[in-house]
Motif scaffolding. Structure first.
Motif, short mmCIF file in Angstrom:
data_model
loop_
_atom_site.label_atom_id
_atom_site.label_comp_id
_atom_site.label_asym_id
_atom_site.label_seq_id
_atom_site.Cartn_x
_atom_site.Cartn_y
_atom_site.Cartn_z
N GLY A 29 -3.19 8.47 -2.57
CA GLY A 29 -4.43 8.99 -3.92
C GLY A 29 -4.18 7.90 -4.90
N LEU A 30 -3.44 6.87 -4.99
CA LEU A 30 -3.45 5.86 -5.96
C LEU A 30 -3.30 6.68 -7.30
CD1 LEU A 30 -6.06 3.42 -4.54
CD2 LEU A 30 -3.64 3.39 -4.32
N TRP B 105 0.55 8.21 -18.14
CA TRP B 105 0.40 7.90 -16.63
C TRP B 105 1.70 9.20 -16.19
CZ3 TRP B 105 -3.52 5.94 -14.87
CH2 TRP B 105 -4.22 5.40 -15.76
N PRO B 106 1.54 10.24 -16.31
CA PRO B 106 2.80 11.36 -15.65
C PRO B 106 3.24 10.96 -14.36
CG PRO B 106 0.67 12.51 -16.25
CD PRO B 106 0.49 10.92 -16.63
N ALA B 107 2.19 10.66 -13.59
CA ALA B 107 2.59 10.50 -12.27
C ALA B 107 3.81 9.56 -11.95
CB ALA B 107 1.24 9.82 -11.30
N ILE B 108 4.08 8.38 -12.86
CA ILE B 108 5.35 7.68 -12.75
C ILE B 108 6.56 8.53 -12.38
CG2 ILE B 108 7.08 6.35 -14.09
CD1 ILE B 108 4.48 5.27 -15.52
N ALA C 20 1.96 -0.05 -5.27
CA ALA C 20 1.32 0.51 -4.21
C ALA C 20 0.36 1.90 -4.66
CB ALA C 20 2.60 1.00 -3.27
N ALA C 21 0.89 2.28 -5.62
CA ALA C 21 0.19 3.39 -6.35
C ALA C 21 -0.88 3.09 -7.02
CB ALA C 21 1.24 4.39 -7.10
N GLY C 22 -1.50 2.00 -7.01
CA GLY C 22 -2.71 1.49 -7.67
C GLY C 22 -2.69 0.51 -8.90
N ARG D 73 0.96 -1.07 0.04
CA ARG D 73 0.16 0.04 -0.15
C ARG D 73 0.99 1.15 -0.21
NH1 ARG D 73 -5.13 -1.78 0.74
NH2 ARG D 73 -5.28 -3.80 1.89
N PRO D 74 0.45 2.51 -0.36
CA PRO D 74 1.16 3.63 -0.22
C PRO D 74 1.84 3.97 1.01
CG PRO D 74 -1.04 3.92 -1.17
CD PRO D 74 -1.07 2.68 -0.52
N GLY D 75 2.97 4.42 1.10
CA GLY D 75 3.62 5.12 2.06
C GLY D 75 3.70 6.65 1.75
N SER D 76 5.13 7.00 1.65
CA SER D 76 5.29 8.37 1.16
C SER D 76 4.91 8.57 -0.05
CB SER D 76 6.72 8.85 1.46
OG SER D 76 7.68 7.75 0.97
N LEU D 77 5.04 7.60 -1.12
CA LEU D 77 4.70 7.32 -2.42
C LEU D 77 3.60 6.54 -2.66
CD1 LEU D 77 8.10 6.39 -3.94
CD2 LEU D 77 7.29 8.66 -3.46
#
Length: 323
Positions: free
Chosen positions: A40-41, A273-276, A71-73, A33-37
């Motif tokens: 908001g998935l 997916w610019p969140a990469i 972890a980011a979904g 699951r998310p941590g500092s990264l």
């Protein structure tokens, strides 16, 4: 290790048709699951494939990318442990895979065909970033994990000499030629970016009788063994450096190329997916040569699973949490 992978990769490329891609893979394991990264998935709904070359460090780094994506979904397909550098690179270029860690020196010299490395690590990274952009590969921010050549010595053997730099080794070779004996791979002994080039750059005068050629794995134990070579060729992130307590000589003239690890991403995947970028930049900022040695030792010395080593480190750093 990295150089043998390159040779194997060239053979794979020659054996494949131009569109040859990755043929196997499995869903990435691990409930994370998310941590500092990943808060908001930001990759929810994404289906991404990670890849790597076939040695321990690469599998660890590829697993890190995959776990952060998960972890980011994202749904993540694990295609790490690909035989040969060329095969993994072509997968990123073609879109058969979306992300991996690559080395700046490998790209600049092996893939892009340049004969001379760029001394400054940041300039080297910018050069490969700019050269690869038209081919559909985007380089993200580099780490300072530098997996390059070096010479190492055991503290016991170094006690009479106090060697710290390659210039110190060169000075000793001129003062006492019999003292400087080297254990090296056959390839290192003949490459321009290996022993011949290093000896020329530093003014080392080493008779052939002082050079002992052997397989990589044997070199580390020979360096630590009394009565064997004074120094040996090593890779700077190899876990056996720390486990055997070896001292690495500083390349004070910056002869060896920079092999800094940086994420490379298929440009179309990054556009979608610019969140990469925001997920992998903080990861690279934490990856150093010392971290590489520590994690590689857990796999190569202690026999731990590289995927688990990657997950434990990401959890310890707070990047992700276990589900």
């Amino acid at each position: 290790m990295r150089r043998r992978a390159l040779a194997a990769g060239l053979l794979v490329l020659l054996a494949c048709a131009p569109g040859c891609g990755l043929k196997s893979g499995s869903p990435l394991v691990g409930d994370v699951r998310p941590g500092s990264l990943g808060k908001g998935l930001p990759l929810k709904g994404a289906s991404l494939t990670v890849t790597s070359k076939s040695f321990s460090e690469q599998i660890i780094l590829g697993s890190m990318i995959g776990l952060v994506f998960k972890a980011a979904g994202a749904e993540v397909l694990d295609r790490t442990n690909i035989q040969g550098s060329i095969g993994a690179r072509e997968a990123i270029k073609s879109g058969d895979a979306d992300a991996m860690y690559e080395y700046t020196g490998t790209a600049w010299i092996t893939y892009l065909g340049n004969a001379e490395p760029i001394t400054d690590p940041a300039e080297q990274w910018r050069a490969v970033r700019d050269a690869d952009r038209p081919g559909g590969i985007t380089w993200l921010r580099p780490s300072t994990l530098d997996n390059t050549y070096a010479l190492a010595v055991s503290p016991e053997k170094n006690r009479p000499y106090g060697l710290r730099t390659l210039s110190d080794v060169a000075a000793l070779s001129r003062k006492d030629p019999k003292a400087v004996t080297l254990c090296v791979e056959n390839e290192f002994a003949s490459r321009d970016d290996g022993l011949p080039g290093m000896a020329k750059a530093y003014g080392m005068d080493l008779p052939s009788s002082n050079i002992r050629k052997m397989d990589t794995g044997i070199i580390y134990t020979q360096i630590a063994k009394p009565g064997s070579c004074l120094l040996g060729e090593v890779y700077t992130t190899d876990g056996r450096i720390a486990s055997l307590g070896l001292e690495v000589m500083e390349d004070d003239k910056h002869f060896f190329p920079n092999y800094d690890a940086a994420p490379v991403v298929n440009s179309k995947a990054l556009e979608r997916w610019p969140a990469i970028r925001g997920l992998l930049d903080p990861l690279s900022a934490k990856l150093t040569t010392d971290v590489g040695r520590e994690l590689n030792a857990k796999v190569d010395v202690k026999g731990e699973d590289p995927h688990e080593v990657a997950k434990e480190w990401l959890v310890k750093e707070g990047f992700i949490t276990e589900g």
